[in-house]
Design a protein around this motif. Sequence first.
Motif, PDB file in Angstrom:
ATOM      1  N   ASP A 169      45.938  93.674  33.398  1.00 47.40           N
ATOM      2  CA  ASP A 169      45.710  93.873  31.976  1.00 47.40           C
ATOM      3  C   ASP A 169      44.802  95.055  31.668  1.00 47.40           C
ATOM      4  N   ASN A 170      44.225  95.705  32.664  1.00 48.13           N
ATOM      5  CA  ASN A 170      43.316  96.820  32.425  1.00 48.13           C
ATOM      6  C   ASN A 170      44.070  97.994  31.799  1.00 48.13           C
ATOM      7  N   TRP A 171      43.517  98.534  30.698  1.00 50.07           N
ATOM      8  CA  TRP A 171      44.168  99.689  30.065  1.00 50.07           C
ATOM      9  C   TRP A 171      43.134 100.507  29.303  1.00 50.07           C
ATOM     10  N   LEU A 224      44.760 100.077  15.300  1.00 47.29           N
ATOM     11  CA  LEU A 224      45.421  99.659  16.527  1.00 47.29           C
ATOM     12  C   LEU A 224      46.628  98.758  16.270  1.00 47.29           C
ATOM     13  N   SER A 225      47.669  98.998  17.048  1.00 47.17           N
ATOM     14  CA  SER A 225      48.825  98.102  17.071  1.00 47.17           C
ATOM     15  C   SER A 225      49.641  98.385  18.320  1.00 47.17           C
ATOM     16  N   PRO A 226      50.215  97.338  18.932  1.00 49.13           N
ATOM     17  CA  PRO A 226      51.124  97.540  20.061  1.00 49.13           C
ATOM     18  C   PRO A 226      52.557  97.806  19.617  1.00 49.13           C
ATOM     19  N   GLN A 250      48.846  97.354  25.857  1.00 55.81           N
ATOM     20  CA  GLN A 250      49.177  95.936  25.755  1.00 55.81           C
ATOM     21  C   GLN A 250      48.140  95.264  24.869  1.00 55.81           C
ATOM     22  N   ASN A 251      48.207  93.948  24.687  1.00 56.21           N
ATOM     23  CA  ASN A 251      47.448  93.279  23.628  1.00 56.21           C
ATOM     24  C   ASN A 251      45.976  93.018  23.935  1.00 56.21           C
TER      25      ASN A 251
END
Length: 254
Positions: free
Chosen positions: A137-139, A189-191, A217-218
């Motif tokens: 999940d790291n981004w 922000l939005s995916p 990702q979220n």
Amino acid sequence: MSTESRCVLSALACSCAATLLLAVGLPKHAQAIEIRSASFESTLNEGSDFGWRVDSPFTVTRTSEAGGADGDYAAKIVTNGGSSGCSCPRMTFQDGFSYGSGDEFWMSGSWYLPDPDKVYWSRLMNLGHFEASGDPDNWVLGLFREDFEPDAVKLVARSYDGDTGRSDLTPAIPIPTAQWFTITVHAKLSPTDGQALTEVYKDWELVSTSTQRNMWQNSPLHFYNAGLSYFWNGNGDTSVYFDRPLLGYVGKRD
């Protein structure tokens, strides 16, 4: 850009106030900006939650060699060849915030690069989500210096570990050699494509607008790093001057 918008951006980049009330240049629903910022005029550690992280062989000093973006002093980062480990001499804002889908913020920084070619494949600033090393999940939403011609930077949302599914949010933005420049990012922000907003300013002039997804990702972003957030050690020895880190949250948090 209108005079009002220019004043807003100048205030964002120079203010050291905890809260800045703005009436122009922002969406109508935005009533306040909570500001985190730092100046290196008197110390390297003002405003940072943890001071600087400086792993060997990097060094960071306060200097007037290149002046400052907004004064006489700046932080000087010397890579000394870099490191194959954590090559990330940077200062951090991490005061418990958590920015996810629908949140709106500004981030900014100023740099003086004697040789932009010596920071290939490196990152100048970012907001990040990072748990344990290797966590899928790291981004990061970051300002990258990649192998562009002419010398340029680009804002990208991507995994820390690779380019799969990355979202390039700007074209290559040319940057000068041995001259101060400032990059300011305003984002909602939005995916999801079409629901995000990313505006990028260079020296107070709007250079890019995108509604492409700006979340890889979220998982929410929970820290700001700037200076030289990542340095590829293949670049060898170089120096980077850094000034005016800023993070601002638009609106009131619940």
